[in-house]
Scaffold this active site. Structure first.
Site, PDB file in Angstrom:
ATOM      1  N   LEU A  15      80.767  18.523  81.046  1.00 54.74           N
ATOM      2  CA  LEU A  15      81.332  19.850  81.325  1.00 54.74           C
ATOM      3  C   LEU A  15      81.811  20.497  80.036  1.00 54.74           C
ATOM      4  O   LEU A  15      82.186  19.797  79.075  1.00 54.74           O
ATOM      5  CB  LEU A  15      82.526  19.721  82.285  1.00 54.74           C
ATOM      6  CG  LEU A  15      82.276  18.989  83.594  1.00 54.74           C
ATOM      7  CD1 LEU A  15      83.469  19.153  84.511  1.00 54.74           C
ATOM      8  CD2 LEU A  15      81.016  19.471  84.263  1.00 54.74           C
ATOM      9  N   GLY A  60      80.169  14.459  82.636  1.00 54.54           N
ATOM     10  CA  GLY A  60      79.326  15.249  83.540  1.00 54.54           C
ATOM     11  C   GLY A  60      77.843  15.018  83.296  1.00 54.54           C
ATOM     12  O   GLY A  60      77.032  15.140  84.226  1.00 54.54           O
ATOM     13  N   ASN A  83      83.404   8.894  80.616  1.00 45.03           N
ATOM     14  CA  ASN A  83      84.446   8.614  79.617  1.00 45.03           C
ATOM     15  C   ASN A  83      85.720   9.422  79.852  1.00 45.03           C
ATOM     16  O   ASN A  83      86.541   9.578  78.954  1.00 45.03           O
ATOM     17  CB  ASN A  83      83.903   8.913  78.212  1.00 45.03           C
ATOM     18  CG  ASN A  83      83.499  10.373  78.040  1.00 45.03           C
ATOM     19  OD1 ASN A  83      83.077  11.012  79.003  1.00 45.03           O
ATOM     20  ND2 ASN A  83      83.625  10.896  76.842  1.00 45.03           N
ATOM     21  N   GLU A  84      85.903   9.932  81.080  1.00 39.72           N
ATOM     22  CA  GLU A  84      87.015  10.853  81.345  1.00 39.72           C
ATOM     23  C   GLU A  84      88.378  10.330  80.905  1.00 39.72           C
ATOM     24  O   GLU A  84      89.178  11.079  80.341  1.00 39.72           O
ATOM     25  CB  GLU A  84      87.070  11.212  82.843  1.00 39.72           C
ATOM     26  CG  GLU A  84      86.132  12.315  83.268  1.00 39.72           C
ATOM     27  CD  GLU A  84      84.708  11.848  83.512  1.00 39.72           C
ATOM     28  OE1 GLU A  84      84.385  10.682  83.203  1.00 39.72           O
ATOM     29  OE2 GLU A  84      83.902  12.659  83.997  1.00 39.72           O
TER      30      GLU A  84
END
Ligand SMILES: CCCCCCCCCCC/C=C/C(=O)SCCNC(=O)CCNC(=O)[C@H](O)C(C)(C)COP(=O)(O)OP(=O)(O)OC[C@H]1O[C@@H](n2cnc3c(N)ncnc32)[C@H](O)[C@@H]1OP(=O)(O)O
Length: 208
Positions: A15, A60, A83-84
């Protein structure tokens, strides 16, 4: 349908982080609704969907790849994963659900807590991608695989795919507005904005 990128070395950078940083709640909700709809269309597509992963595929980008029916990734330096947590954010439940369906509970739990980014070989070993080949062979491999899938009677394949994915799709469909509002509230928290600001600065610093 084959998902591929025109940007050398990047399948998808995920994103747009700048859309999540210092934005308004209204814009965040609109942004999230657009993402929800794109994902519902992709994951729920009746078409055969394949990802030609010719570059990095974080967050994303990993969701896009996992939402396809088949993934071929280029060997080498590229990384893929959700990997958020490394950004100080949390993978939404529907990202998690897709990963659970792809690599199972134990690997998902580790991957998400660590915000792990995997090399192509590591991704292959946990089932995150289906095949790893040299960069130049990614697209021909996808095309070859597509021919196999096209030989299966379409109605039978579509019914099977739909039934396998229905529960995950319905879970988001039933709470789209709540999820969008939750995203806007979460992302605008001071602590989350601070983490995102630091992450953006680290990306810019890496470049300089
Ligand atoms: C309790 C439950 C609560 C849940 C509530 C919801 C919570 C929110 C969930 C949100 C889910 C988020 C999903 C995401 O996808 S976040 C995005 C994650 N993406 C990344 O971390 C990738 C970051 N980028 C990189 O690592 C590298 O850029 C990359 C490896 C992709 C490529 O490296 P390369 O060296 O080739 O290129 P540069 O780093 O120089 O990048 C070029 C320019 O592009 C900018 N850039 C890169 N990625 C992004 C991005 N994702 N968004 C915006 N901009 C990006 C980068 O800064 C460079 O810009 P400049 O040229 O201007 O410097």
């Amino acid at each position: 349908m084959v998902l591929a990128s025109a940007a050398p070395g990047i399948f998808s950078a995920g994103l747009d982080i700048l859309e999540m940083y210092q934005s308004t709640p209204e814009r965040c909700v609109a942004f999230w609704r657009a993402l929800q709809d794109a994902w519902l269309n992709l994951y729920g597509s009746r078409l055969i969907t394949m990802a030609a992963i010719e570059g990095h595929s974080p967050a994303g980008g990993c969701l896009l790849a996992m939402s396809c029916d088949y993934r071929v990734m280029a060997e080498g330096k590229f990384q893929i994963g959700l990997n958020e947590t490394k950004l100080g954010i949390v993978a939404p439940f529907w990202f998690t659900d897709v990963m659970l369906n792809t690599i199972g509970h134990r690997e998902t739990e580790k991957a998400l807590q660590l915000g792990a980014l995997y090399s192509a070989q590591q991704a292959l070993s946990i089932g995150l991608v289906d095949k790893v080949v040299p960069l130049a062979e990614v697209m021909p491999t996808v095309e070859g695989e597509l021919k196999n899938w096209l030989q299966i009677p379409a109605a039978a394949r579509v019914i099977t795919k739909t039934s396998m994915r229905k529960a995950v799709l319905d879970r988001l469909r039933s709470q789209k507005e709540k999820d969008a509002q939750f995203f806007a509230d979460f992302i605008n928290r001071d602590s989350v904005q601070k983490s995102l600001g630091m992450y953006i600065a680290s990306l810019q610093k890496k470049k300089n």
